[in-house]
Design a protein around this motif. Structure first.
Motif, short mmCIF file in Angstrom:
data_model
loop_
_atom_site.label_atom_id
_atom_site.label_comp_id
_atom_site.label_asym_id
_atom_site.label_seq_id
_atom_site.Cartn_x
_atom_site.Cartn_y
_atom_site.Cartn_z
N ASP A 90 65.35 36.01 38.72
CA ASP A 90 65.64 34.65 38.28
C ASP A 90 64.34 33.84 38.27
OD1 ASP A 90 65.02 33.85 40.84
OD2 ASP A 90 67.10 33.59 41.48
N GLY A 91 64.47 32.55 38.04
CA GLY A 91 63.29 31.71 37.89
C GLY A 91 62.35 31.75 39.09
N GLN A 92 62.94 31.64 40.28
CA GLN A 92 62.09 31.61 41.47
C GLN A 92 61.45 32.97 41.74
OE1 GLN A 92 61.16 28.78 43.25
NE2 GLN A 92 62.12 27.92 41.42
N GLN A 93 62.19 34.03 41.43
CA GLN A 93 61.60 35.36 41.59
C GLN A 93 60.48 35.57 40.58
OE1 GLN A 93 65.40 37.45 41.33
NE2 GLN A 93 65.04 38.29 43.37
N LEU A 94 60.70 35.05 39.37
CA LEU A 94 59.66 35.15 38.35
C LEU A 94 58.40 34.44 38.83
CD1 LEU A 94 58.97 36.04 35.42
CD2 LEU A 94 59.69 33.79 34.67
N LYS A 95 58.59 33.33 39.53
CA LYS A 95 57.43 32.62 40.06
C LYS A 95 56.64 33.48 41.05
CE LYS A 95 57.51 28.40 41.48
NZ LYS A 95 58.04 27.16 42.13
N LYS A 96 57.39 34.26 41.85
CA LYS A 96 56.71 35.16 42.79
C LYS A 96 55.85 36.17 42.03
CE LYS A 96 59.61 35.37 46.91
NZ LYS A 96 60.39 36.28 47.76
N LEU A 97 56.41 36.69 40.93
CA LEU A 97 55.66 37.65 40.14
C LEU A 97 54.42 37.01 39.56
CD1 LEU A 97 58.52 39.37 38.09
CD2 LEU A 97 57.67 39.94 40.34
N LEU A 98 54.58 35.77 39.09
CA LEU A 98 53.46 35.06 38.49
C LEU A 98 52.37 34.82 39.53
CD1 LEU A 98 55.52 32.52 36.39
CD2 LEU A 98 54.05 34.30 35.46
N ARG A 99 52.83 34.44 40.75
CA ARG A 99 51.83 34.17 41.79
C ARG A 99 51.10 35.45 42.16
NH1 ARG A 99 54.15 32.61 46.97
NH2 ARG A 99 52.85 34.11 48.01
N SER A 100 51.83 36.54 42.19
CA SER A 100 51.21 37.82 42.47
C SER A 100 50.17 38.17 41.41
CB SER A 100 52.28 38.91 42.54
OG SER A 100 51.70 40.16 42.73
N SER A 101 50.53 37.91 40.15
CA SER A 101 49.60 38.18 39.05
C SER A 101 48.34 37.35 39.19
CB SER A 101 50.24 37.84 37.71
OG SER A 101 51.46 38.49 37.58
N LEU A 102 48.57 36.08 39.54
CA LEU A 102 47.43 35.17 39.68
C LEU A 102 46.51 35.66 40.80
CD1 LEU A 102 46.10 32.54 38.81
CD2 LEU A 102 47.50 31.33 40.48
N ALA A 103 47.12 36.09 41.90
CA ALA A 103 46.32 36.58 43.02
C ALA A 103 45.55 37.83 42.61
CB ALA A 103 47.23 36.90 44.21
N TRP A 104 46.20 38.68 41.82
CA TRP A 104 45.52 39.90 41.38
C TRP A 104 44.36 39.57 40.45
CZ3 TRP A 104 44.32 42.17 36.81
CH2 TRP A 104 43.82 43.48 36.91
N LEU A 105 44.64 38.65 39.54
CA LEU A 105 43.60 38.26 38.58
C LEU A 105 42.42 37.62 39.30
CD1 LEU A 105 43.09 38.31 35.57
CD2 LEU A 105 44.28 36.15 35.36
N ASP A 106 42.76 36.81 40.30
CA ASP A 106 41.71 36.15 41.07
C ASP A 106 40.83 37.18 41.77
OD1 ASP A 106 40.30 34.06 42.09
OD2 ASP A 106 41.62 33.76 43.82
N ALA A 107 41.47 38.22 42.30
CA ALA A 107 40.71 39.23 43.04
C ALA A 107 39.90 40.12 42.11
CB ALA A 107 41.66 40.06 43.89
N ASN A 108 40.31 40.23 40.86
CA ASN A 108 39.68 41.22 39.97
C ASN A 108 39.00 40.63 38.74
OD1 ASN A 108 40.50 43.87 41.19
ND2 ASN A 108 42.48 42.84 41.03
N HIS A 109 38.90 39.31 38.67
CA HIS A 109 38.40 38.77 37.40
C HIS A 109 36.97 39.18 37.11
CE1 HIS A 109 36.98 35.51 40.09
NE2 HIS A 109 36.05 35.34 39.18
N GLU A 110 36.23 39.50 38.15
CA GLU A 110 34.84 39.91 37.89
C GLU A 110 34.77 41.28 37.21
OE1 GLU A 110 33.21 39.27 41.71
OE2 GLU A 110 32.80 37.16 41.30
N ALA A 111 35.73 42.14 37.58
CA ALA A 111 35.76 43.46 36.92
C ALA A 111 36.03 43.31 35.44
CB ALA A 111 36.84 44.33 37.57
N ILE A 112 36.88 42.33 35.09
CA ILE A 112 37.19 42.11 33.68
C ILE A 112 36.00 41.44 32.98
CG2 ILE A 112 38.82 41.04 32.07
CD1 ILE A 112 40.90 41.16 34.34
N ASP A 113 35.35 40.52 33.69
CA ASP A 113 34.13 39.91 33.14
C ASP A 113 33.15 40.98 32.67
OD1 ASP A 113 34.88 37.32 33.47
OD2 ASP A 113 33.80 37.00 35.34
N ALA A 114 33.03 42.01 33.50
CA ALA A 114 32.03 43.05 33.22
C ALA A 114 32.36 43.84 31.96
CB ALA A 114 31.93 44.00 34.42
N LEU A 115 33.64 43.79 31.53
CA LEU A 115 34.04 44.53 30.33
C LEU A 115 33.75 43.75 29.06
CD1 LEU A 115 37.66 45.56 31.37
CD2 LEU A 115 35.65 47.02 31.33
#
Lengths: 237, 116
Positions: free
Chosen positions: A22-47
């Motif tokens: 549901d909406g709130q669970q989707l928010k959890k997924l989004l937050r998880s994605s954001l945390a992942w992106l935050d941790a890995n954005h430099e790896a993507i920068d390098a590409l």
């Protein structure tokens, strides 16, 4: 080409596998994605070598996604449609760089599918990814492969109509071994237990590429690997 | 554009520069196509791929190059970001091919296309 996508463990624990979200669970997924992106954005920068090799793709997507998240961070809504349209709006307003604009279009496509929905399951998410990909491809006259567009298409591939049909008939939503191609739906515990676990979000798409190369292959995987990847035509792009 | 090399003269026509710029623009995300600089019956005209150079104007003054791009963008993208990306991409690609700095790249958004 294998891509080192950095940390691949989910950063926000979502507990037991979900069949619906549901909406709130989707928010959890989004937050998880954001945390992942935050941790890995430099790896993507390098590409990043296109359109200008200035190495800011990951940072741009992180900024875009942060804007998207901020739009819904405080929302108490339980409808995935409302959350997702907030995300799409936030991403549009905060879009930075080429990859950020593509991401915002992708999210808009997902929001269009989830519009007026309370919850979303595997089939709905698959359609959302496909629509996101379709809309993302529409936004450019000469799509250049090898960009985030290709990753979006690859991520949406197991969600093609056949996979969705399988789900409708009560069989596996995204056949276990497809998990190698698709980060959003991770196989539930035990292959073939007919469970799809909603885990993540397109921002984790890059991870897939790595997983495909490192995963131990079964005979079924070998057969799948020999098949050609879905063409753009097959996906209706 | 003229350049003097040791062996002889190199001339690059505005049309060649326009092709470079059009190519770089069309590969930018959010750009649906080049448009005519003049409005036809008050409407922005989406140019066919063969005549896309008409959507690019190349100006020289004192050997300095300014490029004007006339485009139609996708509705639903952030126009300022797309235009900014176009400027950077065109500048990068044209400068790399020509080996010469551009003075300015201007973007004129002539219209938006609403997706089906």
């Amino acid at each position: 080409m294998s891509v080192n996508a950095g940390v691949t463990k989910p950063l926000v624990d979502i507990g037991k596998p979900w069949q619906q979200c549901d909406g709130q669970q989707l928010k959890k997924l989004l937050r998880s994605s954001l945390a992942w992106l935050d941790a890995n954005h430099e790896a993507i920068d390098a590409l990043n070598v296109f359109p200008v090799p200035d190495g800011d793709s990951g940072t741009n997507m992180l900024l875009t996604f942060t804007a998207a998240w901020n739009e819904v961070a405080a929302s108490p809504s339980s409808s995935v449609g409302e959350i997702m349209s907030g995300v799409a709006k936030g991403a549009l307003m905060g879009a930075r760089g080429n990859s950020g604009v593509i991401l915002s279009q992708f999210l808009r496509g997902m929001a269009n599918v989830m519009n007026n929905q309370q919850t979303v399951g595997a089939a709905g998410l698959a359609r959302a990814f496909q629509e996101g990909t379709r809309l993302a491809y529409q936004g450019v006259q000469k799509p250049v492969e090898g960009t985030i567009l290709t990753v979006a298409r690859g991520g949406g591939e197991p969600g093609h109509p056949r996979a969705v049909d399988r789900n409708r008939r009560g069989r596996r939503a995204f056949g276990g071994s497809h998990a190698g191609d698709f980060s959003a739906l991770e196989e539930g515990r035990g292959c073939g237990r007919r469970r799809a676990r909603l885990v993540h979000h397109p921002a984790r798409r890059v991870e897939v590429i790595e997983r495909r190369t490192t995963r131990r292959r079964s005979r079924q995987d070998e057969q799948r690997a020999r098949r050609k990847p879905a063409s753009r035509k097959r996906l209706g792009l | 554009m003229n350049a003097q090399s040791i062996a002889g003269r190199i001339e690059v026509s505005p049309n060649a520069i326009a092709s470079l710029a059009a190519q770089a623009s069309l590969e930018c995300y959010g750009v649906v196509g080049m448009a005519s600089p003049n409005f036809v019956n008050g409407l922005a005209e989406l140019l066919h791929i063969e005549q896309r150079n008409r959507g690019v104007q190349v100006h020289f003054d004192d050997e300095q190059i300014t490029i004007d791009l006339f485009v139609i963008l996708q509705y639903g993208t952030r126009i300022s970001t797309v235009a900014d990306e176009m400027t950077q991409s065109v500048k990068f690609n044209v400068e790399r091919a020509l080996g010469r700095k551009l003075k300015a790249v201007n973007v004129h958004v002539q219209g938006l296309r609403v997706p089906q």
